[in-house]
Design a protein around this motif. Structure first.
Motif: not given
Lengths: 315, 331
Positions: B286-293
Motif C-alpha cells: 500500500l505505501a512506503t516511505a522514501d528517506q532520499h538515501a
C-alpha cells in the motif's frame, strides 16, 4: 523391510522430540494444530532440507561446507541476472544457477584435494568469495522478479507443494545412495578413515570432489526454491544458513568428524528446527526467548540421540 | 590425475568463467559503482572527509554511497572522500575498526551511520578527542550513552517515527476501527527500527486498530517471510502487516500470497526500494516511505564542511521523509 524398521528405530528419539514440540505448541496456542501451519511449513522447509542434505553428505565424508549459504545467494543472483538482464527463459536461467552452484562446489573440492587443505578453510574462503560475487552481480540491490518465478513454489501435486515433494525425493534418493550404493558406502569409508580407503583402492579424490559438487548443487537448488518462494533475490539471502544446516545435521546425529550420519535423521532435524521456529513465532515469543529455547532444543535433541546411540552400541 | 578428474576440472573452470561473465554487464550498467573504499585523489590542502556506513549489501546504503560520490565528483575542488561500509548491518566490530582506521588516516571529518546506537559511542569519542569533526547520520546515537561518554554529535537525518506514522496512517485509512494488524520489526538493537515501530504504533492508536503481535524480522526478506507466515496462521483475522523496511515487506508479500490471502491482508513498508516499485503500482504494497538515501550522506557531508569552516557545533537537522503510496487505486 528390515532396513525400514532399523531406520525407524534409529530415529525414534527425534520423532519423540518432534511430537513433544507439536504437542506443546498445540497446547499453548489455538491455531497451531491447523492445516495452515503444516502447509506453511511444507512450503518453507524445502530449501533448508536441500542445504542440510548436501551438508550431511559432505560431513559423512569427513568434510564440511561452510559456503552453502553464500553459494545459495550467488546461484540465485545468477538466476535473477539471467532473467532480468539477459532476458533468458526461466528453465535456462535455473540451469545457469544450478551450474554455478555445482561449479562453486567443484572448486571447493578441487582446492581441498589438490593442496590437501582443510575443507573448513577452503569453504570459508568460498563463503566470502561467493558472497562478494553476489553483491557484484546484484549491485547490492534486491532484485524483484515477480510472478514469473513463483511457478515452482506455487505448483501443487494433490495439494502438496511441489518443492516439498522435491525435497522428500531428495531425502529418499540421498538416503538410498548412502545406504545401498557404492558411492554412498565410499563416503562412509572415506569419512571413517581416508587413508585406509585410499589404500583399499577406493577413488577417494573423485568421490570427495563429487560430494562437494553435490553440496554446491544442493545449495543452488535451495536458492532456486527460496527465490521462487520470495519472488525476489536479496543479496543477503542465505546468510547464516550454513549454521542452520549444520545444526539440522548434528541434531540428526551426523558426526562432525565423519563416517556416521543419516539423511532421514537430518530431515527430522530440519523439521524440529522449523516447527520450533513456527511455534515460537505463533506464541509471540520475544527474541531472546526464541534464541534460548532454540539452543536448548538443539542440545536436548543431540543428547537424546547420544543416549539412543549408546544403547544401540551396548546391545 | 584420472581423465574424469580432468573433465571435471575443465567443467569447473568453464563454469567459473561463466560466473565471471555475469558481473560484466552489471558493472557496465552502473558507471558510478567504484569499488568501496576508493580514495579520490585531490589537492593536499583540501579537507578529507570519511563516510562510514552500514551494510553495502543493502540498496539503501549503496544508494547513499552513490549519492555521496556523485556529490564529491561535482565538488572535487572542495573536499576528498573516503567511503566505507561494513559487511552486514549488525557488524559493529567492523565499524569500530573502520572508525579507528579513519582516525589513523588523520581525516578531517567523519560522517557515520552507526550500526548500533550505543556500541559505537566510545570509538566516536576517541575520534572527537583526536580532533575529528563528527557528524551522525541515518541512525541516531543514544542520547544517554553520548552524555555518559561526554561527547556531543550533531544528528542529520530523518524522523523515522514520523515517517512510519505517515505510512501507518495509509493502512489505517484502508481498514475499519478494531481490525487486527501486526508489526514486523527491524533489528531489535537499532534505534531507527525502534522509532519505526513506535511510529507504526502511533498511527494504529490514532486509527483505532488493534496491534495483536509485533516481532523482529531482522531487516531480512527470508526471516520476515517466516515470521509473517506464522503470524497469519496464529491470527486468522489479521488485516494488515506493518514492515519496518521494504526487504521485509517483500517477505510478507510472499507469505500473504502463500496463505491465499492476497487482497485480504494489506502490507506497508519503509525505504522505497527499486524492488517494490512494481508492487506499489499494483497495490500489493500500500505505501512506503522514501528517506532520499542519495541525499542523506550528502547532507551529512555538507554539514561537516560547514563545521570545518565555522569551527562551531550546529544544532541537529531533520531531513525530509516522503510518503509514497498508490493513491486512487480501487481494490
Amino acid at each position: 523391510m528390515i532396513q525400514l524398521r532399523r531406520l525407524a528405530a534409529d530415529t525414534v528419539a527425534l520423532w519423540l522430540v518432534l511430537a513433544a514440540l507439536i504437542a506443546f505448541f498445540s497446547w499453548r496456542t489455538p491455531h497451531f494444530l491447523t492445516p495452515a501451519t503444516f502447509s506453511t511449513l511444507a512450503s518453507q522447509i524445502p530449501d533448508a532440507v536441500a542445504l542440510a542434505v548436501g551438508m550431511t553428505l559432505v560431513l559423512i565424508a569427513g568434510g564440511i561446507d561452510l559456503s552453502v549459504g553464500s553459494v545459495l545467494a550467488l546461484s540465485s543472483a545468477a538466476l535473477g541476472v539471467a532473467l532480468t538482464q539477459w532476458k533468458l527463459p526461466l528453465p535456462i536461467g535455473s540451469l545457469v544457477g544450478l551450474l554455478i552452484g555445482c561449479a562453486c562446489g567443484a572448486v571447493n573440492g578441487l582446492v581441498t584435494i589438490r593442496w590437501r587443505l582443510p575443507a573448513f578453510i577452503v569453504t570459508l574462503a568460498m563463503m566470502e568469495a561467493a558472497r562478494g560475487a553476489t553483491y557484484l552481480a546484484t549491485d547490492s540491490r534486491t532484485l524483484y522478479l515477480g510472478r514469473s518465478v513463483q511457478g515452482l513454489a506455487e505448483a501443487k501435486l494433490q495439494g502438496v507443494p511441489l518443492p516439498f515433494l522435491l525435497a522428500l525425493a531428495l531425502v529418499g534418493g540421498a538416503q538410498f545412495v548412502l545406504a545401498r550404493m557404492a558411492f554412498g558406502r565410499c563416503l562412509v569409508a572415506i569419512g571413517t578413515n581416508a587413508e585406509a580407503a585410499r589404500l583399499s583402492g577406493l577413488p577417494v579424490a573423485r568421490v570427495r570432489l563429487t560430494v562437494f559438487a553435490l553440496s554446491g548443487a544442493c545449495a543452488a537448488l535451495a536458492g532456486l526454491m527460496q527465490t521462487s518462494r520470495l519472488a525476489s533475490v536479496d543479496p543477503n539471502m542465505g546468510a547464516g544458513a550454513e549454521l542452520a544446516a549444520l545444526a539440522a545435521a548434528v541434531i540428526g546425529g551426523t558426526s562432525l568428524s565423519g563416517g556416521r550420519g543419516s539423511v532421514v535423521s537430518t530431515f527430522l532435524g530440519v523439521l524440529i528446527i522449523a516447527v520450533l521456529g513456527a511455534g515460537l513465532a505463533q506464541i509471540g515469543a520475544q527474541e531472546p526467548t526464541k534464541r534460548l529455547v532454540t539452543a536448548a532444543v538443539i542440545v536436548a535433541a543431540a543428547v537424546a540421540d547420544h543416549y539412543r546411540q549408546r544403547k544401540g552400541a551396548c546391545r | 590425475m584420472t581423465s574424469h578428474f580432468r573433465v571435471l576440472l575443465l567443467f569447473a573452470s568453464l563454469a567459473w568463467l561463466l560466473a565471471g561473465c555475469d558481473r560484466a554487464p552489471d558493472v557496465a550498467a552502473t558507471p558510478s559503482s567504484d569499488p568501496p573504499g576508493t580514495v579520490t585523489v585531490a589537492k593536499e590542502d583540501q579537507p578529507r572527509i570519511a563516510l562510514v556506513m552500514k551494510s553495502l549489501a543493502n540498496e539503501f546504503f549503496q544508494t547513499m554511497e552513490d549519492g555521496a560520490k556523485a556529490h564529491q565528483v561535482k565538488h572535487a575542488d572542495e573536499y576528498e572522500l573516503i567511503a566505507n561500509g561494513s559487511k552486514n548491518e549488525t557488524d559493529v566490530t567492523r565499524q569500530v575498526e573502520l572508525v579507528e582506521q579513519m582516525i589513523a588516516q588523520k581525516v578531517d571529518a567523519l560522517v557515520i551511520a552507526p550500526a548500533d546506537s550505543k556500541a559505537l559511542a566510545p570509538v566516536c569519542k576517541q575520534a572527537v578527542e583526536a580532533g575529528l569533526v563528527m557528524v551522525n547520520i541515518d541512525n541516531r546515537f543514544d542520547a544517554a550513552t553520548l552524555k555518559d561518554q561526554g561527547v556531543k554529535l550533531p544528528f542529520v537525518g530523518p524522523d523515522n517515527r514520523k515517517g512510519a506514522a505517515m505510512v501507518g496512517s495509509v493502512l489505517a485509512g484502508k481498514l475499519a476501527r478494531g481490525d487486527e494488524v501486526a508489526i514486523i520489526e527491524g533489528a531489535p538493537n537499532a534505534f531507527n527500527g525502534i522509532q519505526r515501530k513506535l511510529g507504526f504504533e502511533d498511527a494504529m492508536k490514532a486509527g483505532g486498530l488493534k496491534v495483536v503481535a509485533s516481532q523482529s524480522g531482522h531487516w531480512e526478506t527470508d526471516q520476515a517471510n517466516k515470521v509473517a507466515a506464522a503470524l497469519l496462521t496464529a491470527h486468522p483475522k489479521l488485516k494488515g502487516l506493518l514492515c519496518a523496511n521494504d526487504n521485509m515487506a517483500l517477505g510478507a508479500v510472499a507469505a500473504v500470497k502463500a496463505a491465499g490471502k492476497h487482497g485480504k491482508v494489506w502490507i506497508v513498508g519503509f525505504d522505497h526500494l527499486t524492488a517494490v516499485q512494481e508492487l506499489l503500482r499494483d497495490g500489493t504494497i500500500l505505501a512506503t516511505a522514501d528517506q532520499h538515501a542519495d541525499q542523506l550522506a550528502v547532507y551529512g557531508i555538507e554539514y561537516a564542511l560547514e563545521m570545518l569552516r565555522t569551527k562551531a557545533t550546529p544544532a541537529d537537522k531533520e531531513t525530509p521523509v516522503e510518503l509514497i503510496s498508490a493513491p486512487g487505486r480501487v481494490h
